[in-house]
Motif scaffolding. Structure first.
Motif, PDB file in Angstrom:
ATOM      1  N   TYR A   1      -4.377  -4.872   0.116  1.00  0.00           N
ATOM      2  CA  TYR A   1      -3.320  -3.513   1.300  1.00  0.00           C
ATOM      3  C   TYR A   1      -2.161  -3.793   0.048  1.00  0.00           C
ATOM      4  CZ  TYR A   1      -0.068  -2.131   4.527  1.00  0.00           C
ATOM      5  OH  TYR A   1       1.027  -1.659   5.191  1.00  0.00           O
TER       6      TYR A   1
ATOM      7  N   LYS B   1      -3.303   3.837  -1.291  1.00  0.00           N
ATOM      8  CA  LYS B   1      -3.921   3.534  -0.336  1.00  0.00           C
ATOM      9  C   LYS B   1      -5.298   2.445  -0.751  1.00  0.00           C
ATOM     10  CE  LYS B   1      -2.258   6.680   2.679  1.00  0.00           C
ATOM     11  NZ  LYS B   1      -0.954   6.439   3.049  1.00  0.00           N
ATOM     12  N   PRO B   2      -4.720   1.564   0.151  1.00  0.00           N
ATOM     13  CA  PRO B   2      -6.360   0.473  -0.036  1.00  0.00           C
ATOM     14  C   PRO B   2      -7.358   0.542  -0.074  1.00  0.00           C
ATOM     15  CG  PRO B   2      -5.169  -0.236   1.730  1.00  0.00           C
ATOM     16  CD  PRO B   2      -4.169   1.297   1.677  1.00  0.00           C
TER      17      PRO B   2
END
Length: 190
Positions: free
Chosen positions: A166, A175-176
């Motif tokens: 993250y 985004k992860p």
């Protein structure tokens, strides 16, 4: 501490300079998740990470966005605030327990005014932060997220074992889930 002594040596600063610095310096141990500095405060220190992992992040209505990591043998500071002695717009938080050796703004100013050799140390620290900032900015303008990820792994060895996906994704500006895809594609290519 050996790394810090090596920096002094590489700058041509003798053992007495190193000993003077260490004698002035204080040690701070941060617990996991503890903040070293928070937005709105003036950064009055320059630190050297003896152990642990920290992150720098900014916050807005959309969330938190990582803009740097500090691992062992790195200097740590909200450097713009340190130089200007104005409130910072970032936060520095320990991701693991961390030990930092630090001196204050006033102590560094005194060292440089009393012994011209310490100007070399100040320049080295300034160059360190400037180069890191330039590399990060350029990476966003020239490289894909996958290329930035490869650069992060070089810049911060063992980052994947020390920092959550993250936080790495946040640093990369993705985004992860995108980072997971990048890692999968990298693994498949090998």
């Amino acid at each position: 501490m050996e790394e810090l002594a090596g920096i002094f040596d590489n700058l041509g600063l003798d053992k007495t300079c190193f000993e003077t610095f260490v004698k002035l310096a204080r040690t701070k141990t941060l617990k996991r998740q503890e903040h070293w500095i928070t937005e709105g405060n003036v950064c009055r220190f320059i630190g050297f990470v003896v152990s642990g992992t920290l992150r720098s992040y900014v916050q807005n209505a959309d969330g938190e966005f990582n803009n740097d990591f500090y691992l062992e043998n790195n200097f740590v500071s909200a450097y713009t605030s340190f130089l200007t002695q104005m409130p910072t717009n970032c936060n520095i938080q320990a991701l693991t327990e961390a030990q930092i050796l630090y001196i204050t703004y006033e102590q560094l100013a005194t060292l440089t005014s009393e012994d011209i050799r310490f100007v070399k140390l100040g320049k080295y620290i300034s160059d360190h932060f400037f180069i890191r900032k330039c590399k990060r900015e350029t990476s966003f303008l020239k490289h894909t997220a996958a290329e930035r990820f490869e650069m992060v792994k070089v810049l911060y060895p063992e980052i994947e074992q020390r920092v959550s996906q993250y936080h790495i994704a946040s640093y990369l500006g993705i985004k992860p889930q995108s980072l997971s895809r990048i890692k999968l594609l990298t693994y498949v290519k090998k």
